[in-house]
Design an enzyme around this catalytic site. Structure first.
Site, PDB file in Angstrom:
ATOM      1  CG  ASP A 271      -2.240   0.450   1.119  1.00 53.46           C
ATOM      2  OD1 ASP A 271      -2.617   0.733  -0.022  1.00 53.46           O
ATOM      3  OD2 ASP A 271      -2.960   0.550   2.127  1.00 53.46           O
TER       4      ASP A 271
ATOM      5  CD1 TRP B  34      -0.859  10.178   2.132  1.00 53.84           C
ATOM      6  CD2 TRP B  34       1.282   9.564   2.311  1.00 53.84           C
ATOM      7  NE1 TRP B  34      -0.087  11.251   1.743  1.00 53.84           N
ATOM      8  CE2 TRP B  34       1.243  10.898   1.840  1.00 53.84           C
ATOM      9  CE3 TRP B  34       2.539   8.968   2.497  1.00 53.84           C
ATOM     10  CZ2 TRP B  34       2.381  11.645   1.557  1.00 53.84           C
ATOM     11  CZ3 TRP B  34       3.675   9.718   2.226  1.00 53.84           C
ATOM     12  CH2 TRP B  34       3.586  11.031   1.759  1.00 53.84           C
TER      13      TRP B  34
ATOM     14  CE  LYS C  49     -10.188  10.826   5.209  1.00 49.93           C
ATOM     15  NZ  LYS C  49      -9.421  10.020   4.236  1.00 49.93           N
TER      16      LYS C  49
ATOM     17  CG  LEU D 106      -2.888   8.246  -1.262  1.00 47.08           C
ATOM     18  CD1 LEU D 106      -1.643   9.106  -1.147  1.00 47.08           C
ATOM     19  CD2 LEU D 106      -3.177   7.909  -2.720  1.00 47.08           C
TER      20      LEU D 106
ATOM     21  CB  SER E 298      -0.660  18.720   4.563  1.00 47.41           C
ATOM     22  OG  SER E 298      -2.044  18.877   4.366  1.00 47.41           O
TER      23      SER E 298
ATOM     24  CD  GLU F 265       2.677  14.590  14.057  1.00 48.61           C
ATOM     25  OE1 GLU F 265       3.236  15.513  13.404  1.00 48.61           O
ATOM     26  OE2 GLU F 265       2.856  13.397  13.834  1.00 48.61           O
TER      27      GLU F 265
ATOM     28  CB  CYS G 101       5.622  14.577  10.418  1.00 44.74           C
ATOM     29  SG  CYS G 101       5.540  13.355  11.727  1.00 44.74           S
TER      30      CYS G 101
ATOM     31  CD  GLU H 158       6.346  18.121   5.977  1.00 46.95           C
ATOM     32  OE1 GLU H 158       5.189  18.495   5.736  1.00 46.95           O
ATOM     33  OE2 GLU H 158       6.647  17.435   6.967  1.00 46.95           O
TER      34      GLU H 158
HETATM   35  P1  NAD Z   1      -3.197  15.628   3.587  1.00 49.66           P
HETATM   36  O1  NAD Z   1      -3.068  16.515   4.745  1.00 49.66           O
HETATM   37  O2  NAD Z   1      -3.877  16.140   2.372  1.00 49.66           O
HETATM   38  O3  NAD Z   1      -3.986  14.290   3.999  1.00 49.66           O
HETATM   39  C1  NAD Z   1      -4.005  13.766   5.319  1.00 49.66           C
HETATM   40  C2  NAD Z   1      -5.396  13.226   5.596  1.00 49.66           C
HETATM   41  O4  NAD Z   1      -6.343  14.290   5.538  1.00 49.66           O
HETATM   42  C3  NAD Z   1      -5.896  12.170   4.604  1.00 49.66           C
HETATM   43  O5  NAD Z   1      -6.607  11.176   5.303  1.00 49.66           O
HETATM   44  C4  NAD Z   1      -6.823  12.961   3.726  1.00 49.66           C
HETATM   45  O6  NAD Z   1      -7.836  12.187   3.110  1.00 49.66           O
HETATM   46  C5  NAD Z   1      -7.430  13.929   4.714  1.00 49.66           C
HETATM   47  N1  NAD Z   1      -8.013  15.132   4.118  1.00 49.66           N
HETATM   48  C6  NAD Z   1      -7.673  15.751   2.959  1.00 49.66           C
HETATM   49  N2  NAD Z   1      -8.488  16.797   2.736  1.00 49.66           N
HETATM   50  C7  NAD Z   1      -9.331  16.861   3.785  1.00 49.66           C
HETATM   51  C8  NAD Z   1     -10.400  17.745   4.133  1.00 49.66           C
HETATM   52  N3  NAD Z   1     -10.762  18.762   3.374  1.00 49.66           N
HETATM   53  N4  NAD Z   1     -11.040  17.517   5.278  1.00 49.66           N
HETATM   54  C9  NAD Z   1     -10.704  16.508   6.085  1.00 49.66           C
HETATM   55  N5  NAD Z   1      -9.731  15.614   5.799  1.00 49.66           N
HETATM   56  C10 NAD Z   1      -9.047  15.805   4.662  1.00 49.66           C
HETATM   57  O7  NAD Z   1      -1.803  15.097   3.214  1.00 49.66           O
HETATM   58  P2  NAD Z   1      -1.402  14.434   1.829  1.00 49.66           P
HETATM   59  O8  NAD Z   1      -2.083  15.002   0.640  1.00 49.66           O
HETATM   60  O9  NAD Z   1      -1.569  12.999   2.021  1.00 49.66           O
HETATM   61  O10 NAD Z   1       0.103  14.881   1.757  1.00 49.66           O
HETATM   62  C11 NAD Z   1       0.431  16.207   1.369  1.00 49.66           C
HETATM   63  C12 NAD Z   1       1.578  16.705   2.162  1.00 49.66           C
HETATM   64  O11 NAD Z   1       1.230  16.718   3.548  1.00 49.66           O
HETATM   65  C13 NAD Z   1       2.820  15.865   2.123  1.00 49.66           C
HETATM   66  O12 NAD Z   1       3.590  16.063   1.019  1.00 49.66           O
HETATM   67  C14 NAD Z   1       3.485  16.289   3.402  1.00 49.66           C
HETATM   68  O13 NAD Z   1       4.178  17.480   3.238  1.00 49.66           O
HETATM   69  C15 NAD Z   1       2.354  16.491   4.334  1.00 49.66           C
HETATM   70  N6  NAD Z   1       2.106  15.324   5.187  1.00 49.66           N
HETATM   71  C16 NAD Z   1       2.492  15.389   6.470  1.00 49.66           C
HETATM   72  C17 NAD Z   1       2.291  14.298   7.283  1.00 49.66           C
HETATM   73  C18 NAD Z   1       2.695  14.309   8.708  1.00 49.66           C
HETATM   74  O14 NAD Z   1       2.747  13.259   9.333  1.00 49.66           O
HETATM   75  N7  NAD Z   1       2.959  15.450   9.288  1.00 49.66           N
HETATM   76  C19 NAD Z   1       1.708  13.152   6.791  1.00 49.66           C
HETATM   77  C20 NAD Z   1       1.303  13.118   5.472  1.00 49.66           C
HETATM   78  C21 NAD Z   1       1.504  14.229   4.695  1.00 49.66           C
END
Ligand code: NAD
Length: 491
Positions: free
Chosen positions: A91, A153, A177, A181, A231, A252, A286, A385
């Site tokens: 995955d 993810w 939720k 991915l 993010s 976080e 992160c 980042e």
């Molecule tokens: P993201 O923040 O878009 O997604 C994280 C989670 O939020 C996912 O489950 C996603 O479905 C959900 N989400 C997205 N839009 C939402 C909304 N409007 N309302 C509620 N939930 C929503 O992160 P991403 O697109 O997977 O990754 C983008 C960037 O985020 C990465 O490149 C990285 O810089 C950062 N990131 C940080 C961490 C961390 O642990 N700090 C983890 C993943 C990604």
């Protein structure tokens, strides 16, 4: 592989019936289809969690009984260890040994919070010393209620464990939720919840993308608390949604964490921690120490060794032997990381290693481990980042300069300092504005210790007893025990 939504203890199809493809990032094959949940499914899941909290046994059980369920979940995770790790690799792309760590840590997290749930029974309400002796007061800890957890993810099952275990230990109910991915192991967690007989509605799992399933969860008025990892952009939306009806929120978010290398550090040790700090999990961490600051006196030696070792890293499918770097999680993430590096190249910064996409047998979202030397301190690559295997290196000559450079960021998740001089290391740890500071290492994470960021890296702490606090309310109960009437109206 499981599909469907886990709501009120049953596997159901999403109301609108949609699906999302699950793509193996190493092979680009579609390996499964998961349910595309929407607001209708979130409504059902929240209603189930609400019933389980308001009328079900869960929040009213003694901590020891909740602990028994958490321990049973941990046992099931350990029994399915290899299968869960394999799903994580398919995955997310991470190398198998790293996936096994994650699964072990997830089981350990459930065990740890089982212990804290048991401790709750043993800790009586705190009596408050009041100046007015006609009253006696106590502070009682209670579960916050229905919690919405949204996870990313990069560590799929582990991030679920960091939220589900403390919330359930506290007596809360939850809607989880997972990232669209990487939902496969979260769905397995649903199967495990079923297998251990967790009461219906305590844990509900709704797969789906952010706008369709995440947004209605954060907007839902019957949710009492939101816990989010991901993010900053989405974290900000979560906070805005929480503000609309004053929900508790813990966030976080990302980082651009510095690693400071002083002249008294063994160069090979430094190279090891630098590489681990940025290349494990393909840099999709992160707390990745993506900005390295090295003392000028050892800079050349360190760069030579780091470049040599980085070029030796074996890329490949995470299921293959001896692979140290798997693919990035998705084509979108690959494009994002490539675009960052392309812009850094166009600004003229030197690339000491990597810098390019790769494929294995013509497939996969691979990106080479990359070292960028001396990017400007106001450049995007130094400040933002990347969330990929890309490290930026600059040098310093004075301790004060190193601290200033390290703290010159809007993030504050983690930081690391390498030095044999412990007085200096401790002084620097105190000066760094970050929620986690590592001395003579980078990245070790412990279920018992607080985890979370300063500044734009987040709000609140996960893990340890702080993680449990996230899911508890404090109630004051005060009793009047005066001998005479209060005497304000009736004299
Ligand atoms: P993201 O923040 O878009 O997604 C994280 C989670 O939020 C996912 O489950 C996603 O479905 C959900 N989400 C997205 N839009 C939402 C909304 N409007 N309302 C509620 N939930 C929503 O992160 P991403 O697109 O997977 O990754 C983008 C960037 O985020 C990465 O490149 C990285 O810089 C950062 N990131 C940080 C961490 C961390 O642990 N700090 C983890 C993943 C990604």
């Amino acid at each position: 592989m499981q599909s469907g939504l886990y709501i009120e203890g049953r596997w159901v199809s999403p109301v609108l019936g949609g699906t999302l493809d699950v793509v193996n990032p190493a092979t680009e094959e579609i390996v499964h289809r998961i349910a595309a949940g929407t607001s209708q499914d979130i409504d059902l899941a929240v209603a189930a969690a609400r019933r389980a909290f308001d009328a079900g046994p869960w929040p009213r059980l003694p901590g020891t009984e909740r602990a028994a369920f958490l321990r049973a979940i941990a046992i099931e995770i350990r029994e399915r260890r290899n299968d869960l790790a394999r799903l994580e690799v398919i995955d997310n792309g991470k190398p198998m040994p790293e996936a096994l760590w994650d699964i072990d840590d997830a089981a350990g997290c459930f065990e740890y919070y089982a212990g804290l749930a048991e401790d709750m029974d043993a800790s009586p309400p705190e009596t408050i010393d009041l100046a007015d002796e006609r009253f006696v007061s106590k502070a009682v800890r209670e579960p916050i209620g229905v919690c919405g957890a949204i996870i990313p993810w990069n560590f799929p099952l582990l991030m679920a464990a960091w939220k589900v275990a403390p919330a359930l230990a506290a007596g809360c109910t939850m809607i989880l939720k997972p990232s669209e991915l990487t939902a496969l192991t979260a769905l397995e967690l649903g199967k495990i919840a079923d297998a251990v007989g967790l009461p219906a509605g305590v844990l509900n799992i709704v797969t789906g993308d952010g706008p369709a399933a995440g947004q209605p969860l954060i907007d839902h008025r019957d949710v009492d608390k939101l816990a989010f990892t991901g993010s900053g952009a989405i974290g900000s939306k979560v906070m805005a949604a929480a503000a609309r009806n004053i929900k508790c929120v813990s966030l976080e978010l990302g980082g651009k964490s510095p690693l400071l290398v002083f002249e008294d550090t063994d160069v090979d040790q430094a190279v090891e921690w630098i590489m681990f700090g940025i290349f494990w999990n393909q840099g999709q961490v992160c707390s990745a120490t993506s900005r390295v600051l090295v003392h000028t006196s050892i800079r050349d030696r360190l760069l030579t060794r780091l470049t040599e070792e980085t070029r030796k890293i074996r890329l490949g499918n995470g299921l293959s032997e001896n692979v140290l770097l798997g693919p990035l999680v998705s084509r979108k993430q690959l494009e994002r990381v490539s675009a960052f590096v392309k812009r850094a190249k166009s600004e003229g910064f030197a690339i000491l290693a990597g810098g390019n996409r790769r494929t294995i047998d013509g497939k996969g979202f691979f990106f080479e481990p990359t070292i960028i030397l001396d990017p400007a301190t106001d450049s995007e690559i130094w400040r933002e980042e990347v969330f990929g295997p890309v490290v930026c290196i600059r040098s310093f000559s004075e301790e004060g300069e190193a601290i200033e450079l390290a703290n010159d960021t809007r993030f504050g998740l983690a930081a690391a300092v390498l030095s044999q001089d412990l007085a200096r290391a401790n002084r620097i740890a105190a000066a760094l504005r970050a929620g986690i500071v590592w001395i003579n290492c980078s990245q070790p994470t412990f279920t018992e210790a607080p985890w979370g960021g300063y500044k734009e890296s987040g709000i609140g702490r996960e893990l340890g007893r702080w993680g449990l606090e996230n899911y508890l309310e404090t109630k004051q109960i005060t009793r009047f025990q005066g001998e005479a009437p209060w005497g304000w109206y009736i004299k």
